[in-house]
Design a protein around this motif. Structure first.
Motif, PDB file in Angstrom:
ATOM      1  N   THR A  12      75.178  77.140  45.652  1.00 38.26           N
ATOM      2  CA  THR A  12      74.970  77.514  47.013  1.00 38.26           C
ATOM      3  C   THR A  12      73.626  77.058  47.342  1.00 38.26           C
ATOM      4  O   THR A  12      73.710  76.807  48.717  1.00 38.26           O
ATOM      5  N   TYR A  64      73.524  79.912  42.330  1.00 33.96           N
ATOM      6  CA  TYR A  64      74.748  80.049  42.373  1.00 33.96           C
ATOM      7  C   TYR A  64      75.571  81.217  43.177  1.00 33.96           C
ATOM      8  O   TYR A  64      74.827  82.275  43.093  1.00 33.96           O
ATOM      9  N   LYS A  65      76.521  81.034  43.886  1.00 36.52           N
ATOM     10  CA  LYS A  65      77.375  82.219  44.310  1.00 36.52           C
ATOM     11  C   LYS A  65      77.368  83.546  43.392  1.00 36.52           C
ATOM     12  O   LYS A  65      77.944  83.415  42.286  1.00 36.52           O
ATOM     13  N   THR A  99      72.192  73.152  50.853  1.00 34.98           N
ATOM     14  CA  THR A  99      72.866  74.620  50.724  1.00 34.98           C
ATOM     15  C   THR A  99      74.409  74.547  51.201  1.00 34.98           C
ATOM     16  O   THR A  99      74.684  73.713  51.976  1.00 34.98           O
ATOM     17  N   ASN A 100      75.011  75.522  50.265  1.00 37.92           N
ATOM     18  CA  ASN A 100      76.547  75.634  50.945  1.00 37.92           C
ATOM     19  C   ASN A 100      76.571  76.604  51.665  1.00 37.92           C
ATOM     20  O   ASN A 100      76.601  77.984  51.209  1.00 37.92           O
ATOM     21  N   ASP A 182      75.963  84.147  53.527  1.00 34.00           N
ATOM     22  CA  ASP A 182      76.299  83.028  52.312  1.00 34.00           C
ATOM     23  C   ASP A 182      75.134  82.912  51.338  1.00 34.00           C
ATOM     24  O   ASP A 182      75.185  83.002  50.307  1.00 34.00           O
ATOM     25  N   VAL A 183      74.020  82.874  52.239  1.00 30.95           N
ATOM     26  CA  VAL A 183      72.695  82.902  51.334  1.00 30.95           C
ATOM     27  C   VAL A 183      71.757  83.971  52.298  1.00 30.95           C
ATOM     28  O   VAL A 183      71.380  83.458  53.446  1.00 30.95           O
ATOM     29  N   THR A 214      74.606  84.685  47.919  1.00 30.83           N
ATOM     30  CA  THR A 214      73.485  84.292  46.980  1.00 30.83           C
ATOM     31  C   THR A 214      72.290  85.170  47.672  1.00 30.83           C
ATOM     32  O   THR A 214      72.120  84.858  48.859  1.00 30.83           O
TER      33      THR A 214
END
Length: 259
Positions: A12, A64-65, A99-100, A182-183, A214
């Motif tokens: 992520t 990571y997620k 970033t994801n 997401d983050v 995350t």
């Protein structure tokens, strides 16, 4: 389903050799003629009153997620700077941050309107995070109850300027934690409030991780890091000292401080 292997984990946040440099304006930086300033710009000379501070030096990691990652270090170590950079609020001098999904920064300085009531801030904060009016209405009471703002009176109907710093921080966390991120980047939010609120916060972070996200947590409270994060990154003087299991990293950090 069992826990994902390292091959199937979803990254992520990737920090790749990140360098962040602040330009600090010293005494006299705002003085002088426009002619001299233009001359410096054209000749690419730096103002003598501007000092550069290399706040982050070559930090790399992948998150990571489903992870909760603690960031520790002494005051001025660069951990909050790193958090702001992940959030996209600070540019990198060199290297990159990828970033994801959209990072959301929650800090004790997160902007809420001091002249508005806690109630209005909850509504506006949730709308700003992308919730619909119906979602805000459905979650409003849970947010207030989670924050504990009204446990000693009807504070939610009072302007934010009447709140203590701890009350304001708890309300900020409660608003941010009402949505799956997401983050989620948290700066010192768990250092405020009593033990009951800290336990609620830690439980909510575990839920957020399960729901998708995350979580990064910057804190001087090593117990909050231990209780919340399985992985911890130790940053000192802008450099990554250690990245690993929380117990090992925090133990090394505490031993370093005692020495």
């Amino acid at each position: 389903m069992g826990q994902a292997t390292s091959d199937t984990r979803v990254p992520t946040v990737v920090a790749d050799d990140v360098h962040i440099v602040y330009k600090v304006h010293g005494a006299g930086a705002g003085k002088g003629s426009a002619t001299s300033a233009l001359s410096r710009i054209v000749s690419r000379r730096k103002s003598p009153a501007i000092r550069e501070v290399h706040a982050v030096r070559g930090i790399s990691f992948t998150a990571y997620k489903g992870e909760a990652v603690g960031l520790i270090g002494s005051n001025g170590s660069g951990k909050s700077t790193m958090l702001a950079a992940i959030a996209g609020l600070l540019p990198t001098e060199r290297g990159g941050i990828y970033t994801n999904g959209q990072p959301s920064l929650l800090g004790v300085n997160a902007a809420l309107m001091n002249d508005l009531t806690g109630e209005r801030n909850v509504v506006l904060g949730c709308l700003a995070m992308g919730m619909s009016p119906a979602e805000v209405k459905a979650r409003y009471q849970d947010i207030v109850d989670f924050s504990g703002i009204n446990e000693k009176g009807d504070f939610i109907s009072l302007p934010m300027r009447t709140y203590s710093s701890g009350m304001a921080a708890r309300l900020r966390f409660s608003i941010a934690a009402a949505k799956t991120h997401d983050v989620l980047l948290i700066d010192e939010a768990l250092a405020t409030g009593d033990q009951r609120f800290q336990r609620r916060s830690e439980a909510r972070i575990r839920e957020l991780r399960k729901e998708a996200g995350t979580v990064f947590l910057v804190s001087h409270n090593n117990n909050a890091i231990r209780d919340t994060c399985e992985r911890t990154i130790w940053i000192e003087k802008g450099e990554l000292i250690m990245d690993g299991h929380t117990d090992e990293v925090v133990r090394a950090y505490e031993k370093h401080n005692q020495g």
